[in-house]
Design a protein around this motif. Structure first.
Motif, PDB file in Angstrom:
ATOM      1  N   ARG A 165       0.928  -1.408  -0.119  1.00  0.00           N
ATOM      2  CA  ARG A 165      -0.041   0.017   0.049  1.00  0.00           C
ATOM      3  C   ARG A 165       0.868   1.285   0.247  1.00  0.00           C
ATOM      4  O   ARG A 165       1.872   1.413   0.801  1.00  0.00           O
ATOM      5  CB  ARG A 165      -0.751  -0.118   1.312  1.00  0.00           C
ATOM      6  CG  ARG A 165      -1.850   0.952   1.192  1.00  0.00           C
ATOM      7  CD  ARG A 165      -3.031   1.077   2.627  1.00  0.00           C
ATOM      8  NE  ARG A 165      -3.678   2.025   2.300  1.00  0.00           N
ATOM      9  CZ  ARG A 165      -5.115   1.990   2.836  1.00  0.00           C
ATOM     10  NH1 ARG A 165      -5.216   0.868   3.562  1.00  0.00           N
ATOM     11  NH2 ARG A 165      -5.954   2.891   2.601  1.00  0.00           N
ATOM     12  N   TRP A 166       0.753   2.008  -0.858  1.00  0.00           N
ATOM     13  CA  TRP A 166       1.679   3.363  -0.988  1.00  0.00           C
ATOM     14  C   TRP A 166       1.308   4.322  -0.058  1.00  0.00           C
ATOM     15  O   TRP A 166       0.174   4.440   0.227  1.00  0.00           O
ATOM     16  CB  TRP A 166       1.405   3.692  -2.629  1.00  0.00           C
ATOM     17  CG  TRP A 166       1.810   2.931  -3.556  1.00  0.00           C
ATOM     18  CD1 TRP A 166       1.080   2.653  -4.703  1.00  0.00           C
ATOM     19  CD2 TRP A 166       3.079   2.363  -3.706  1.00  0.00           C
ATOM     20  NE1 TRP A 166       1.697   1.704  -5.421  1.00  0.00           N
ATOM     21  CE2 TRP A 166       3.006   1.569  -4.808  1.00  0.00           C
ATOM     22  CE3 TRP A 166       4.325   2.462  -3.356  1.00  0.00           C
ATOM     23  CZ2 TRP A 166       4.230   1.049  -5.425  1.00  0.00           C
ATOM     24  CZ3 TRP A 166       5.398   1.516  -3.430  1.00  0.00           C
ATOM     25  CH2 TRP A 166       5.290   0.869  -4.674  1.00  0.00           C
ATOM     26  N   PRO A 167       2.408   5.090   0.619  1.00  0.00           N
ATOM     27  CA  PRO A 167       1.974   6.069   1.462  1.00  0.00           C
ATOM     28  C   PRO A 167       1.512   7.095   0.927  1.00  0.00           C
ATOM     29  O   PRO A 167       1.763   7.475  -0.423  1.00  0.00           O
ATOM     30  CB  PRO A 167       3.477   6.272   2.134  1.00  0.00           C
ATOM     31  CG  PRO A 167       4.307   5.767   1.111  1.00  0.00           C
ATOM     32  CD  PRO A 167       3.502   4.683   0.361  1.00  0.00           C
ATOM     33  N   GLY A 168       0.839   7.974   1.652  1.00  0.00           N
ATOM     34  CA  GLY A 168       0.053   9.198   1.242  1.00  0.00           C
ATOM     35  C   GLY A 168       0.785  10.597   1.665  1.00  0.00           C
ATOM     36  O   GLY A 168       0.580  11.591   0.916  1.00  0.00           O
ATOM     37  N   ASP A 216       5.392   9.913   5.555  1.00  0.00           N
ATOM     38  CA  ASP A 216       5.491   8.546   5.233  1.00  0.00           C
ATOM     39  C   ASP A 216       6.287   7.943   4.207  1.00  0.00           C
ATOM     40  O   ASP A 216       6.879   6.960   4.080  1.00  0.00           O
ATOM     41  CB  ASP A 216       4.112   8.003   5.227  1.00  0.00           C
ATOM     42  CG  ASP A 216       3.166   8.152   6.284  1.00  0.00           C
ATOM     43  OD1 ASP A 216       3.779   8.269   7.636  1.00  0.00           O
ATOM     44  OD2 ASP A 216       1.968   8.350   6.479  1.00  0.00           O
ATOM     45  N   ILE A 217       6.381   8.694   3.147  1.00  0.00           N
ATOM     46  CA  ILE A 217       7.162   8.547   2.091  1.00  0.00           C
ATOM     47  C   ILE A 217       8.392   8.314   2.278  1.00  0.00           C
ATOM     48  O   ILE A 217       9.324   7.674   1.929  1.00  0.00           O
ATOM     49  CB  ILE A 217       6.732   9.433   0.700  1.00  0.00           C
ATOM     50  CG1 ILE A 217       5.324   9.250   0.145  1.00  0.00           C
ATOM     51  CG2 ILE A 217       7.608   9.282  -0.419  1.00  0.00           C
ATOM     52  CD1 ILE A 217       4.971  10.352  -0.804  1.00  0.00           C
ATOM     53  N   PRO A 275       7.684   8.390  -9.009  1.00  0.00           N
ATOM     54  CA  PRO A 275       8.632   9.099  -7.942  1.00  0.00           C
ATOM     55  C   PRO A 275       8.150  10.532  -8.179  1.00  0.00           C
ATOM     56  O   PRO A 275       7.770  11.151  -9.182  1.00  0.00           O
ATOM     57  CB  PRO A 275       9.830   9.004  -8.962  1.00  0.00           C
ATOM     58  CG  PRO A 275       9.545   7.661  -9.886  1.00  0.00           C
ATOM     59  CD  PRO A 275       8.338   7.508 -10.048  1.00  0.00           C
ATOM     60  N   ARG A 276       8.573  11.194  -7.027  1.00  0.00           N
ATOM     61  CA  ARG A 276       8.063  12.568  -7.014  1.00  0.00           C
ATOM     62  C   ARG A 276       9.572  13.382  -6.739  1.00  0.00           C
ATOM     63  O   ARG A 276      10.788  12.683  -6.755  1.00  0.00           O
ATOM     64  CB  ARG A 276       7.567  12.877  -5.584  1.00  0.00           C
ATOM     65  CG  ARG A 276       6.518  11.996  -5.318  1.00  0.00           C
ATOM     66  CD  ARG A 276       5.339  12.829  -4.606  1.00  0.00           C
ATOM     67  NE  ARG A 276       4.059  12.243  -4.795  1.00  0.00           N
ATOM     68  CZ  ARG A 276       3.202  11.641  -3.726  1.00  0.00           C
ATOM     69  NH1 ARG A 276       3.753  11.775  -2.561  1.00  0.00           N
ATOM     70  NH2 ARG A 276       2.219  11.151  -3.795  1.00  0.00           N
ATOM     71  N   LEU A 277       9.583  14.719  -7.182  1.00  0.00           N
ATOM     72  CA  LEU A 277      10.546  15.483  -7.360  1.00  0.00           C
ATOM     73  C   LEU A 277      11.422  15.466  -5.923  1.00  0.00           C
ATOM     74  O   LEU A 277      10.735  15.748  -4.878  1.00  0.00           O
ATOM     75  CB  LEU A 277      10.274  16.888  -7.730  1.00  0.00           C
ATOM     76  CG  LEU A 277       9.773  17.216  -8.950  1.00  0.00           C
ATOM     77  CD1 LEU A 277       9.119  18.478  -9.520  1.00  0.00           C
ATOM     78  CD2 LEU A 277      10.751  16.645 -10.308  1.00  0.00           C
ATOM     79  N   LYS A 278      12.676  15.473  -5.837  1.00  0.00           N
ATOM     80  CA  LYS A 278      13.564  15.645  -4.669  1.00  0.00           C
ATOM     81  C   LYS A 278      13.952  16.931  -4.496  1.00  0.00           C
ATOM     82  O   LYS A 278      14.462  17.479  -5.494  1.00  0.00           O
ATOM     83  CB  LYS A 278      14.448  14.354  -4.715  1.00  0.00           C
ATOM     84  CG  LYS A 278      13.789  12.817  -4.817  1.00  0.00           C
ATOM     85  CD  LYS A 278      14.758  12.097  -4.417  1.00  0.00           C
ATOM     86  CE  LYS A 278      14.278  10.591  -4.732  1.00  0.00           C
ATOM     87  NZ  LYS A 278      15.357   9.604  -4.538  1.00  0.00           N
TER      88      LYS A 278
END
Length: 54
Positions: A14-17, A21-22, A51-54
């Motif tokens: 289950r992916w974190p929101g 948590d990510i 993936p999100r921007l870091k």
């Protein structure tokens, strides 16, 4: 080891929101590592990690 492998699906994933948590999630780290090798890690609904921007 599996050159034709493109996707792994887990019914227990289950992916974190939230950002907090990510940053803590081992699943996210695994998914990003697998993406570098061209393999998507998907949850039970077939949704892969983006993936999100870091």
């Amino acid at each position: 080891m599996y050159p034709a492998l493109r996707e792994i699906q887990s019914k227990y994933l289950r992916w974190p929101g939230t950002e907090r948590d990510i940053s803590k999630s081992r699943d996210v780290k695994r998914a990003e590592h697998l993406l570098e090798h061209g393999v998507k890690l998907c949850d039970e609904k077939g949704i892969s990690w983006t993936p999100r921007l870091k």
